[in-house]
Design a protein around this motif. Structure first.
Motif, PDB file in Angstrom:
ATOM      1  N   GLY A 190       1.071  -1.285  -0.074  1.00  0.00           N
ATOM      2  CA  GLY A 190      -0.115  -0.100   0.008  1.00  0.00           C
ATOM      3  C   GLY A 190       0.775   1.270  -0.053  1.00  0.00           C
ATOM      4  N   ARG A 191       2.216   1.100  -0.342  1.00  0.00           N
ATOM      5  CA  ARG A 191       3.074   2.190  -0.245  1.00  0.00           C
ATOM      6  C   ARG A 191       3.035   3.189  -1.664  1.00  0.00           C
ATOM      7  NH1 ARG A 191       7.412  -1.164   2.494  1.00  0.00           N
ATOM      8  NH2 ARG A 191       7.928  -1.495   0.344  1.00  0.00           N
ATOM      9  N   PRO A 230       1.015   4.705  -8.042  1.00  0.00           N
ATOM     10  CA  PRO A 230       0.466   3.392  -7.762  1.00  0.00           C
ATOM     11  C   PRO A 230       1.171   2.222  -8.651  1.00  0.00           C
ATOM     12  CG  PRO A 230      -0.918   4.284  -9.307  1.00  0.00           C
ATOM     13  CD  PRO A 230      -0.149   5.429  -8.744  1.00  0.00           C
ATOM     14  N   SER A 260       0.884   4.434  -4.116  1.00  0.00           N
ATOM     15  CA  SER A 260       0.263   5.466  -4.194  1.00  0.00           C
ATOM     16  C   SER A 260       0.154   6.509  -3.029  1.00  0.00           C
ATOM     17  CB  SER A 260      -1.224   5.185  -4.566  1.00  0.00           C
ATOM     18  OG  SER A 260      -1.895   3.840  -4.411  1.00  0.00           O
ATOM     19  N   LYS A 261      -0.010   5.843  -1.956  1.00  0.00           N
ATOM     20  CA  LYS A 261      -0.222   6.618  -0.582  1.00  0.00           C
ATOM     21  C   LYS A 261       1.096   7.367  -0.606  1.00  0.00           C
ATOM     22  CE  LYS A 261      -3.508   4.197   1.654  1.00  0.00           C
ATOM     23  NZ  LYS A 261      -2.765   2.725   1.727  1.00  0.00           N
ATOM     24  N   GLU A 262       2.169   6.776  -0.648  1.00  0.00           N
ATOM     25  CA  GLU A 262       3.493   7.224  -0.162  1.00  0.00           C
ATOM     26  C   GLU A 262       4.371   7.985  -0.999  1.00  0.00           C
ATOM     27  OE1 GLU A 262       6.116   5.398   2.618  1.00  0.00           O
ATOM     28  OE2 GLU A 262       4.590   4.513   3.612  1.00  0.00           O
TER      29      GLU A 262
END
Ligand code: ADP
Ligand code: RBF
Ligand code: MG
Length: 149
Positions: A18-19, A27, A21-23
Motif C-alpha cells: 500500500g505504499r 501506484p 500511491s499513498k506514499e
C-alpha cells in the motif's frame, strides 16, 4: 548478466504494502510471490520499461520495478508495474499481462523518499521516450492483439 528481453509475464494483481500511491504518488500493480517465483532465474533486479494490459483492456506504456526495493529492504522479491494511464478505479484481482522491453537501471537506495520519487518520475519520462521508438512498438504488436489506443 541481463536476462533475454523481451520477457512476458502474466498473473493476478494482488495487494502489496500500500505504499505506491499513498506514499510515493505512483501506484504499482503487484504480482503474487507465486508469479514472481515462476520467472526465469536469470532476471536481474532493476527498473524496466515495457507494455501492460489489464484483462482485455487497452495496452499502455509501463515502468516496472523488479527486485527487493533497497530503500524499503523488502524480504521477498517483487514485480510491480506502474501503468502510464489514469484508471477510474483499482483493479485488484484482475489479470495483468506485461512485457519487459528494456532495462533502464539498477535498483538503488536513496537518502530520502523525495529522491526516490524524483528518480521514479525520471524513469517514467525515459520509458515514455523509449517506448515511442519503432522497435518498441513492434514488440507491442507482437505480444498483444492490435487495439485502438
Ligand atoms: P499496493 O501496495 O497494494 O500494490 P499501490 O499503492 O501500489 O498498492 O496501488 C496499486 C493498485 O492501484 C493496483 O493494484 C491497482 O489496483 C491500482 N492502480 C490504479 N491506477 C494504477 C496505475 N496507473 N498503475 C498501477 N496500478 C494502478
Ligand atoms: N524502490 C527502491 O528501493 N529503489 C529503486 O531504485 C526503485 N525504483 C523504482 C522505480 C520505479 C519506476 C517504480 C515504479 C518503483 C521503484 N521502486 C524502487 C519501488 C518502490 O519502492 C515501490 O514501488 C514502493 O515501495 C511501493 O511498493
Ligand atoms: Mg504496489
Amino acid at each position: 548478466m541481463l536476462p533475454s528481453l523481451p520477457l512476458y509475464i502474466e498473473g493476478e494483481v494482488v495487494k502489496g504494502f500500500g505504499r505506491g500511491s499513498k506514499e510515493l504518488g505512483c501506484p504499482t500493480a503487484n504480482y503474487s510471490l507465486e508469479v514472481v517465483k515462476r520467472m526465469p532465474k536469470n532476471v536481474i533486479p532493476g527498473v524496466y520499461y515495457g507494455w501492460a494490459q489489464v484483462d482485455s483492456g487497452a495496452v499502455y506504456k509501463m515502468v516496472a520495478n523488479v527486485g527487493w526495493c533497497p530503500f524499503y529492504q523488502n524480504k521477498e522479491m517483487s514485480v510491480e508495474t506502474h501503468l502510464m494511464h489514469e484508471f477510474d478505479s483499482d483493479f485488484y484481482g484482475s489479470n495483468l499481462k506485461i512485457v519487459l522491453v528494456g532495462y533502464l537501471r539498477d535498483e538503488l537506495n536513496f537518502d530520502s523518499q523525495g529522491s526516490l520519487i524524483a528518480q521514479i518520475n525520471e524513469d517514467i519520462q525515459n520509458a515514455d521516450q523509449k517506448l515511442d521508438l519503432p522497435e518498441a512498438k513492434e514488440i507491442k504488436n507482437q505480444y498483444f492483439y492490435k487495439k485502438a489506443d
